[in-house]
Structures are given as C-alpha cells and as structure tokens.
Scaffold this active site. Structure first.
Site, PDB file in Angstrom:
ATOM      1  CG  LEU A 125      -1.940   2.438  -3.500  1.00 60.81           C
ATOM      2  CD1 LEU A 125      -2.713   1.084  -3.787  1.00 60.81           C
ATOM      3  CD2 LEU A 125      -2.629   3.586  -4.454  1.00 60.81           C
ATOM      4  CE1 TYR A 126       4.211  -2.704  -0.827  1.00 64.81           C
ATOM      5  CE2 TYR A 126       1.896  -2.952  -1.512  1.00 64.81           C
ATOM      6  CZ  TYR A 126       3.163  -3.489  -1.254  1.00 64.81           C
ATOM      7  OH  TYR A 126       3.088  -5.048  -0.967  1.00 64.81           O
ATOM      8  CG  HIS A 127       1.313   5.452  -2.824  1.00 67.37           C
ATOM      9  ND1 HIS A 127       0.354   5.975  -3.638  1.00 67.37           N
ATOM     10  CD2 HIS A 127       1.758   4.363  -3.425  1.00 67.37           C
ATOM     11  CE1 HIS A 127       0.147   5.307  -4.684  1.00 67.37           C
ATOM     12  NE2 HIS A 127       1.317   4.361  -4.596  1.00 67.37           N
ATOM     13  N   PRO A 128       3.267   5.534   1.919  1.00 67.46           N
ATOM     14  CG  PRO A 128       4.484   4.373   3.297  1.00 67.46           C
ATOM     15  CD  PRO A 128       3.567   4.226   2.371  1.00 67.46           C
TER      16      PRO A 128
ATOM     17  CG  ASN B   3      -1.682   8.843  -2.614  1.00 73.17           C
ATOM     18  OD1 ASN B   3      -0.617   8.432  -3.120  1.00 73.17           O
ATOM     19  ND2 ASN B   3      -1.987   9.950  -2.226  1.00 73.17           N
TER      20      ASN B   3
END
Length: 625
Positions: free
Chosen positions: A551-554, A358
């Site tokens: 955003l730490y969202h991979p 994201n």
C-alpha cells in the site's frame, strides 16, 4: 474616461478572462487525456542505467551538508538545515521538480506510468501477490523532489500513540515517544477545517505549518452510507489522528484540492535560499567513507561522474530501497552479503534485513443503486481548479477507519484499517497499475458497473512478516533485489488479521445504511480459489494470498534501535552505528509498521533530524527536543 469606454473595457476584460479560463481548462483536459493514453503503452525501467556514466570523476565542490534524496524526510531536512544561513546544503535528487500534472491528486494511477516513478518490483512470491503477473508485487516509488508524496494516496494518518511510545522504548530515547513526536507533527501541519460535518479535535493538530491537511469536498452518498454503517455497528465517527478507534472522512495532504507533496510543502520557499542548492538529475552511487567517517558522496549528473566533499554530515534520505542500496554499495551492510558481491566491508550491519509494510487486500467490491454521474472531463477540471471534485482526491479514497482485531481487542489499539474508495475508483489503467493477471482482473473488477461500485481496502497495520532488500550486484545502476514476503509469519497472524477485516466489511454490508443503497457484494468467485466453497473461511484465505499487495507503505529496512547486534542500523539520533558524520532520515528507520500511513511520521523524522543536527553543531534556538 467616458462611461461607454469604461463599459467596453469591462466587457473586454470579461471576455479575455473567459478565454483564458477556457484555455486553462482545455490545457488540463489535454494533459489528463494524454496521460491515460501514455499509461496504456508506457514501458517501465528495470534499472537506473539512464544515469550511467564512465567519465573520470570531477570534484563538484565542498558543502557543510549533503542530503541524498528529497522525499518526505529529505525535503524537510534540507529545509530545516538551510535555515542556518552559515551552513551550505546540497541536495542530490535523481528526479525532477513537481509540475501541473503531479499536482492533480487523482492522477494517482496515470502518474505511475511516468518519470516520477522508479517502479521497483519484488522477486516472485509464494505467500501473497499470487494473482499478479508472475506472482511479483510491484512497488511504485516516487522519483523527484517530494519523493513518493508525488505519487501516493495522500492520506494523512500518523499512527496510534502506542506506536510511538513503543518506538521510544525500542530506541531508548523519549524523543521518539508520543508526547514529543506530537509536537513535531503539529509543527509541520497546517490543518484547514473545510468540512463542518467532519470530526476534528484541535489539540491534536497544528496550524501554520508547511504541510497542509484538509478534508475532501464534496462527499459521496456512498461515503455517508458507510459512515452510518459504522455507527450501526457501534463504531464512532472520530478524528483518527486523535488516537481514536472508528471511521472518518479521509484527512488528506492537499492544498485547496491540489496535491501538497512534501517537496512543495517544505522546499517551495526554501529553495530560494542562497545557501541551499537542489541538484536534480543526480544519481548517487556511493558514500565515501574513510576511517569510519563519511567524507564525501559520489554521483552522476548529466552524463558525468562527480564527487562532493562534506564538512559536517551526510544525510541519507533515499527511501526504503535506495537507502539500504547506497549503504551496502558503500561498504555498510551484512558482511556475508557484501563479500558475496565483492564489496569491501567497512561496517557489518543488518542493512536491508527487515523490510516491512502494511499488506493490503484490494479485492472487496460492492455494487449499489447509487450511480455517480459521468460528466465531461472539462467539468471535473473546472471543479478541480476550484479545489473540489473527483480530481482532487487520489483513487476516490474518501473514507478511512481504524479497528481492533482479536489480537488487540480491548486495548484501544487498531490492528485493522479500512478504506473506502467510492464509485469511479477504477479506470482503464487499473489492471496495469496493479499488474493483475487477466484472470484475476476478470474475476474481480472487469464486469463491475464502475459508476455504482465502491471498493474496500483492508489493511493490516501491525504486520509481523518481514522481507528484505539486497544488492543484485555491486553495480550501482542495477535495481535492488526486493523480497516482500507478505503473509509469511509462522503463526499466520497477518492473514488472520486481514480475514477479520474482511468480516467487518461483510457486516457493514448487512447494515440498514448499506441496504438503503442496495449494497451487494460483487466480484468473484476467483477461479484460482474454486476448490473452496465461495465465501467460506478457506475461500477468503485463498483469495487473500491472491490479491494482498503493498500500500505504498514499505518501511523499516534500516531500523532504529539500541543495539546493532540485535539488528539496529541507526541509533536514536539517526546516526549509522559505527560511522561518523552519517545519518539516515526516511521511512527505512521505522523499527516496525505503524497503525497509520508512513508519510506523516516520515515528515516527523525529517523534523527530528533538523533539530538533532542543529543541536549537535551548536545551534540550540527554537528546538523542540
């Protein structure tokens, strides 16, 4: 006992309690102060050579199940599988257990500069992260029991129901559709409603589950102004986990203000079971695959090499980077790439070929006439110990909102997320944390009055761009090669969506609610974009490429699907195509980016894994689907 003696004992106890409380407060003050000092000089690892061993492998034992990694899904999987007393479960985790420091939510930046963070990095980029050092996107990833929930922002946002209905179609199995996954979400959740003014729809939440969800207290006046600004623009204040468009105070995975990481949530009690062994400090180098069946796992532990035999199944939950790396090292991956690295190909699958995320823009700051009081750290610690205050929320991210873009207008499906981080969201580690160049930091953040400033994070929820995860070599201790490839989609939908998110923020800045606190855009113009008129569309597009990061969202590096010839790595039961006794359970199996934050759906994947494995091995009681 005489009256005078009783009074003396009571007074002594009161003094002793006060002394103990003062000691506790000072302990946390020292812990936090030392963490900030450490963060200024901490040197990140660039490989996993701390785990290297050249000893002859010894057999560690034989277990029914081996779970590789104890992050958001691995912790759940280990907990659910060990519910069956006759099954033996071994968890191999490279990191350590949680501690008092990791429990503090607002150590969000300092904890990145500790052993709890793998700290991966991308290759130099050309379409985003241009304002970062060497144009490299940094990827903090949690290392320990709890995985990235030890270091993440703790926002509990599952994704929209349309995401899961689409997921069910992609997987060819209704167990991944919303009607079913909602039951799993509710099974895991313990929603504690402690803000009577916050939106809450009970039918969409669970009570009594392992993972706590609650609102932060107290609210900042800046949050209340932002919520009112939403109302002025026609956006409702909603429970976003009930599939609503609109804004809300953030729902967080905290337990009375302390971080409720998934390790504690699901293994705090389960780790006492005699059939469950959690072996920390264990770095997995390979899955042993013979005759297309996973029969064992090779790993290092305390400077020695081991292998463990597996009777029933290997559950790979090493995360969006670790999982594809281990699969490829084990001979499961793209044939051409593995052959280039000198690895025997056991199964040709598109492992690591579709890294998604994201992408998020961080560069929108507003000054206000509200000043958040700066108080002694001891005061904040006392509040934290009572479950409230600035230390009880990561990055001061008090508000979250979900909005349509022009691509989804009229559908009720959000494409844009806005988060508001209220005053005091930045500190002396912010530049190092984001790896910002001196110029970028000076242009956007350095001269802000932090106690008066709030920050918008603009998030693209359904990004079309896709990156990759590849091996640097066949050496298992080398970090993988990560190409984030943000904002690279040929139709420019990703950058267009972020630009629309910026425009929503700018409109909010013009509302009566924001004018009442004298909200004023600050930071900029960026010197890197000085060739464009300030605040013009071209200017914002330039800025977006400078400060859009992850955003730490991979997610999505081993996607679920029906056909491996079309890029799927696992099937609808989380089984790796063509390999028996091997399943994947973590965010790498997401087939696309969701309109939410990955932690909640990753926990759901772990819950699904538990039921799928139980059913496959003849345990049918209390299964959801």
């Amino acid at each position: 006992m005489n009256k005078d003696l009783s009074v003396c004992i009571l007074l002594f106890c009161a003094v002793l309690q006060a002394h103990t409380d003062n000691q506790t407060v000072q302990y946390y003050v020292d812990l936090i102060s030392e963490a900030y000092e450490n963060g200024l000089t901490y040197v990140f690892p660039t490989s996993a050579y701390e785990y290297y061993s050249d000893t002859i492998p010894k057999k560690y034992g034989t277990f029914d199940f081996v779970v590789i990694g104890s992050g958001a899904a691995g912790s759940v999987a280990a907990s659910r599988l060990s519910e069956i007393n006759k099954w033996s479960v071994l968890v191999l985790e490279a990191g350590t257990f949680w501690n008092n420091f990791s429990d503090i939510p607002n150590m969000y930046e300092p904890i990145a500069f500790t052993h709890f963070n793998w700290e991966f990095n991308s290759t130099p980029q050309t379409t985003a992260c241009l304002g970062l050092v060497n144009q490299i996107c940094n990827y903090p990833r949690g290392k320990g029991v709890g995985g990235s929930t030890l270091i993440n922002g703790l926002v509990y946002a599952r994704g929209h129901k349309s995401d899961f209905d689409k997921w069910g179609k992609v997987a060819g199995n209704r167990r991944w559709s919303y009607e079913t996954v909602l039951k799993y979400f509710k099974k895991s959740e313990n929603f504690v409603y402690r803000d009577a003014d916050a939106p809450y729809e009970p039918p969409y939440h669970g009570e009594g589950g392992d993972l706590q969800v609650e609102y932060h207290l107290p609210r900042s006046p800046q949050l209340n102004a932002w919520l009112e600004a939403n109302r002025e623009l026609g956006y409702e204040i909603v429970d976003y986990n009930a599939n609503r468009l609109g804004a809300s105070p953030s729902q967080l995975n905290t337990r009375n203000g302390r971080r409720d990481d998934d390790g504690q949530a699901f293994l705090r009690h389960a780790r006492k079971r005699r059939n469950l062994k959690i072996l920390t400090g264990s770095y997995v180098t390979k899955i042993q695959i013979e005759k297309e069946s996973a029969n064992g796992v090779e790993f290092t532990h305390k400077g020695k090499n081991y292998y463990v035999e597996v009777r029933k199944e290997v559950i790979l939950s090493a995360g969006v980077f670790g999982t594809p790396q281990i699969l490829m090292l084990s001979g499961v991956g793209p044939r051409k790439h593995l052959e280039e690295k000198g690895i025997e190909v056991i199964k040709d699958l598109e492992v690591g070929s579709t890294l998604r995320d994201n992408p998020t823009f961080y560069g929108l700051n507003y000054g206000t006439n509200y000043t958040e009081p700066i108080r002694p750290l001891a005061d904040y610690v006392k509040e934290y110990l009572n479950g409230v205050g600035p230390l009880a929320i990561p990055g001061s991210t008090q508000g979250v909102g979900f909005y349509e873009s022009s691509y989804s207008k009229g559908t009720g499906i959000p494409d844009i997320e806005l988060m508001i981080a209220v005053a005091n969201a930045t500190d002396q580690l912010t530049q190092r944390y984001f790896s910002l160049t001196d110029q970028t930091y000076e242009d956007v953040w350095k001269y802000n009055n932090i106690p008066q400033t709030f920050i918008f994070h603009v998030v693209n929820l359904h990004a079309q761009s896709s990156g990759s995860v590849r091996l640097k070599s066949k050496n298992p201790f080398e970090y993988p090669v990560i190409n984030s490839n943000f904002l690279s989609d040929p139709e420019s939908r990703d950058i267009n969506t972020l630009y629309e998110g910026i425009q929503i923020c700018l409109k909010m800045g013009e509302t009566k609610a924001m004018k009442a606190i004298n909200a004023t855009l600050q930071g900029g113009p960026l010197r890197a974009c000085k060739r464009y008129q300030y605040l013009s569309k071209d200017y914002w597009y330039c800025v977006l490429r400078q400060i859009t990061v992850n955003l730490y969202h991979p997610l999505g590096s081993c996607p679920m699907g029906k056909d491996p010839k079309k890029g799927a790595v696992v099937d609808s039961e989380l089984r790796v195509f063509g390999i028996k006794k091997l399943r994947v359970a973590d965010a790498s199996v997401f087939p696309f980016a969701l309109a939410g934050h990955p932690n909640a759906p990753t926990v759901m994947v772990g819950e699904q894994l538990g039921d799928l494995v139980k059913r496959a091995h003849g345990v049918d009681g209390n299964l959801i689907a």
